[in-house]
Scaffold this motif. Structure first.
Motif, mmCIF file in Angstrom:
data_model
loop_
_atom_site.group_PDB
_atom_site.id
_atom_site.type_symbol
_atom_site.label_atom_id
_atom_site.label_comp_id
_atom_site.label_asym_id
_atom_site.label_seq_id
_atom_site.Cartn_x
_atom_site.Cartn_y
_atom_site.Cartn_z
ATOM 1 N N GLU A 7 5.087 4.408 11.839
ATOM 2 C CA GLU A 7 5.355 3.036 12.275
ATOM 3 C C GLU A 7 5.234 2.047 11.123
ATOM 4 O O GLU A 7 5.901 0.999 11.112
ATOM 5 C CB GLU A 7 4.397 2.633 13.409
ATOM 6 N N HIS A 8 4.404 2.364 10.123
ATOM 7 C CA HIS A 8 4.251 1.481 8.965
ATOM 8 C C HIS A 8 5.534 1.465 8.131
ATOM 9 O O HIS A 8 6.012 0.398 7.721
ATOM 10 C CB HIS A 8 3.074 1.933 8.107
ATOM 11 N N GLU A 9 6.088 2.638 7.890
ATOM 12 C CA GLU A 9 7.333 2.717 7.137
ATOM 13 C C GLU A 9 8.476 2.097 7.930
ATOM 14 O O GLU A 9 9.318 1.377 7.361
ATOM 15 C CB GLU A 9 7.638 4.177 6.791
ATOM 16 N N ALA A 10 8.527 2.358 9.231
ATOM 17 C CA ALA A 10 9.600 1.819 10.061
ATOM 18 C C ALA A 10 9.608 0.294 10.030
ATOM 19 O O ALA A 10 10.670 -0.343 9.991
ATOM 20 C CB ALA A 10 9.459 2.321 11.497
ATOM 21 N N SER A 11 8.429 -0.318 10.033
ATOM 22 C CA SER A 11 8.330 -1.771 10.026
ATOM 23 C C SER A 11 8.935 -2.371 8.763
ATOM 24 O O SER A 11 9.702 -3.343 8.818
ATOM 25 C CB SER A 11 6.862 -2.197 10.152
ATOM 26 N N ILE A 12 8.614 -1.794 7.614
ATOM 27 C CA ILE A 12 9.153 -2.297 6.351
ATOM 28 C C ILE A 12 10.639 -1.979 6.239
ATOM 29 O O ILE A 12 11.448 -2.796 5.782
ATOM 30 C CB ILE A 12 8.383 -1.717 5.156
ATOM 31 N N ASN A 13 11.039 -0.787 6.676
ATOM 32 C CA ASN A 13 12.445 -0.421 6.631
ATOM 33 C C ASN A 13 13.287 -1.342 7.508
ATOM 34 O O ASN A 13 14.420 -1.689 7.173
ATOM 35 C CB ASN A 13 12.631 1.036 7.061
ATOM 36 N N GLY A 67 2.948 -2.609 4.395
ATOM 37 C CA GLY A 67 1.900 -3.594 4.633
ATOM 38 C C GLY A 67 2.335 -5.023 4.367
ATOM 39 O O GLY A 67 3.495 -5.300 4.037
ATOM 40 N N PRO A 68 1.411 -5.976 4.499
ATOM 41 C CA PRO A 68 1.729 -7.403 4.378
ATOM 42 C C PRO A 68 2.342 -7.795 3.039
ATOM 43 O O PRO A 68 3.218 -8.665 2.984
ATOM 44 C CB PRO A 68 0.375 -8.093 4.586
ATOM 45 N N LEU A 69 1.890 -7.195 1.935
ATOM 46 C CA LEU A 69 2.448 -7.544 0.630
ATOM 47 C C LEU A 69 3.918 -7.169 0.552
ATOM 48 O O LEU A 69 4.741 -7.927 0.018
ATOM 49 C CB LEU A 69 1.662 -6.850 -0.487
ATOM 50 N N ALA A 70 4.269 -6.003 1.075
ATOM 51 C CA ALA A 70 5.667 -5.584 1.082
ATOM 52 C C ALA A 70 6.498 -6.517 1.950
ATOM 53 O O ALA A 70 7.613 -6.909 1.588
ATOM 54 C CB ALA A 70 5.784 -4.139 1.584
ATOM 55 N N ARG A 71 5.957 -6.899 3.097
ATOM 56 C CA ARG A 71 6.683 -7.792 4.001
ATOM 57 C C ARG A 71 6.895 -9.165 3.346
ATOM 58 O O ARG A 71 7.951 -9.792 3.525
ATOM 59 C CB ARG A 71 5.934 -7.952 5.324
ATOM 60 N N HIS A 72 5.911 -9.633 2.613
ATOM 61 C CA HIS A 72 6.018 -10.951 1.972
ATOM 62 C C HIS A 72 7.177 -10.985 0.982
ATOM 63 O O HIS A 72 7.979 -11.931 0.979
ATOM 64 C CB HIS A 72 4.712 -11.297 1.264
ATOM 65 N N ILE A 73 7.280 -9.970 0.127
ATOM 66 C CA ILE A 73 8.353 -9.940 -0.876
ATOM 67 C C ILE A 73 9.712 -9.837 -0.197
ATOM 68 O O ILE A 73 10.648 -10.567 -0.529
ATOM 69 C CB ILE A 73 8.153 -8.765 -1.846
ATOM 70 N N LEU A 74 9.849 -8.947 0.772
ATOM 71 C CA LEU A 74 11.141 -8.764 1.431
ATOM 72 C C LEU A 74 11.571 -10.012 2.185
ATOM 73 O O LEU A 74 12.774 -10.273 2.332
ATOM 74 C CB LEU A 74 11.091 -7.558 2.374
ATOM 75 N N VAL A 84 0.856 -1.192 0.000
ATOM 76 C CA VAL A 84 0.000 0.000 0.000
ATOM 77 C C VAL A 84 0.886 1.234 0.000
ATOM 78 O O VAL A 84 1.804 1.354 0.823
ATOM 79 C CB VAL A 84 -0.917 0.006 1.235
ATOM 80 N N ALA A 85 0.627 2.167 -0.911
ATOM 81 C CA ALA A 85 1.462 3.356 -1.050
ATOM 82 C C ALA A 85 1.157 4.380 0.031
ATOM 83 O O ALA A 85 0.000 4.706 0.294
ATOM 84 C CB ALA A 85 1.269 3.972 -2.429
ATOM 85 N N MET A 86 2.218 4.894 0.656
ATOM 86 C CA MET A 86 2.103 5.983 1.625
ATOM 87 C C MET A 86 2.265 7.302 0.882
ATOM 88 O O MET A 86 3.313 7.544 0.259
ATOM 89 C CB MET A 86 3.181 5.856 2.699
ATOM 90 N N PRO A 87 1.252 8.180 0.890
ATOM 91 C CA PRO A 87 1.347 9.416 0.110
ATOM 92 C C PRO A 87 2.422 10.364 0.606
ATOM 93 O O PRO A 87 2.896 11.212 -0.136
ATOM 94 C CB PRO A 87 -0.054 10.033 0.259
ATOM 95 N N GLN A 88 2.831 10.260 1.873
ATOM 96 C CA GLN A 88 3.846 11.167 2.383
ATOM 97 C C GLN A 88 5.229 10.859 1.830
ATOM 98 O O GLN A 88 6.055 11.751 1.699
ATOM 99 C CB GLN A 88 3.911 11.110 3.919
ATOM 100 N N SER A 89 5.500 9.590 1.542
ATOM 101 C CA SER A 89 6.866 9.201 1.184
ATOM 102 C C SER A 89 6.970 8.395 -0.097
ATOM 103 O O SER A 89 8.084 8.126 -0.553
ATOM 104 C CB SER A 89 7.467 8.366 2.318
#
Length: 263
Positions: free
Chosen positions: A198-204, A165-172, A155-160
């Motif tokens: 916190e959403h960006e921090a989790s993926i980062n 989200g889960p899809l990003a976590r799955h690929i990484l 899911v795209a974050m408009p600020q950055s």
């Protein structure tokens, strides 16, 4: 003040006040009213504000300035940081980048390195594979035939422009990186690297964990500060690349075993 600096200032004023008058803005920016009108018209075309009679109003939606407008701040420092980071990349490496203006400079510096672009890999292999959750970085580098772009989905974050989200976590969770270049909203010798979201921090954090080497890229204004959500502790950072604006703060990271490059 150049065009992009004016756009940045106008958007910041609009965010603070909700409405802008053309004549007032022209006086504050020391430019003509006609210049401000053209700037506001352009920003309205980009759907960043709503034009009104004699000025502009902020949109009702909540979002931060897109990276192309925020990048005017400390741009020279970020370009130097990007160049120093790109120098760490070797042919056939798999590198990871999160979103942000500093990591965008890293991506540009990697993409324009002549030794990577001019010498094709064996059998058409890409010179570098770049894994990112940043839509703007993927979009900008997709036209570079010597770089293989892998995006995370999510899911795209408009600020950055970061995908979360889960899809990003799955690929990484399925990839391994040689180096992760992570930009952060704050980097503290005690608290480590952190982000406002916190959403960006989790993926980062996951992007950093999938790498053999973690390189944090941050200008000196970010050093010694803390944000809401931690990306990683200080002892997880192998290298910090920053500018020369705060040598005392940079030395605190060296005391904790982090290799610091100041440019």
């Amino acid at each position: 003040m150049d065009r992009y600096a004016r756009h940045n200032t106008l958007l910041e004023l609009l965010a603070e006040r909700g409405r802008l008058d053309v004549d007032d803005a022209a006086a504050e920016l020391a430019v003509s009213a006609a210049t401000v009108r053209r700037d506001l018209d352009h920003l309205a075309e980009q759907q960043l504000l709503t034009r009104t009679r004699g000025g502009a109003a902020a949109h009702s939606v909540s979002y931060g300035l897109p990276p192309r407008y925020k990048s005017v701040g400390r741009s020279a420092e970020k370009q130097r940081i990007g160049g120093a980071a790109a120098a760490l990349v070797r042919r056939r490496m798999v590198i990871g980048l999160n979103g942000g203006t500093t990591t965008a400079e890293v991506a540009r510096a990697v993409a324009t390195r002549a030794d990577l672009a001019d010498a094709p890999g064996r059998g058409g292999e890409p010179a570098v594979t770049l894994v990112t959750n940043a839509l703007n970085i993927a979009h900008e580098l997709a036209v570079r035939p010597h770089i293989k772009i892998v995006t995370t989905g999510g899911v795209a974050m408009p600020q950055s422009y970061e995908l979360v989200g889960p899809l990003a976590r799955h690929i990484l969770g399925e990839v391994s990186l040689d180096i992760a270049f992570i930009g952060a909203d704050a980097v503290d010798p005690e608290a480590g690297a952190s982000a406002h979201s916190e959403h960006e921090a989790s993926i980062n954090a996951l992007l950093a964990a999938r790498a053999r080497r973690l390189v944090v890229v941050a200008d000196s204004s970010k050093l010694g500060t803390a944000a809401f959500a931690r990306i990683c502790p200080t002892d997880a950072i192998d290298t910090l690349i920053t500018d020369t604006g705060a040598p005392d703060r940079a030395s605190l990271f060296e005391e904790r075993g982090v290799s610091v490059v100041q440019v």
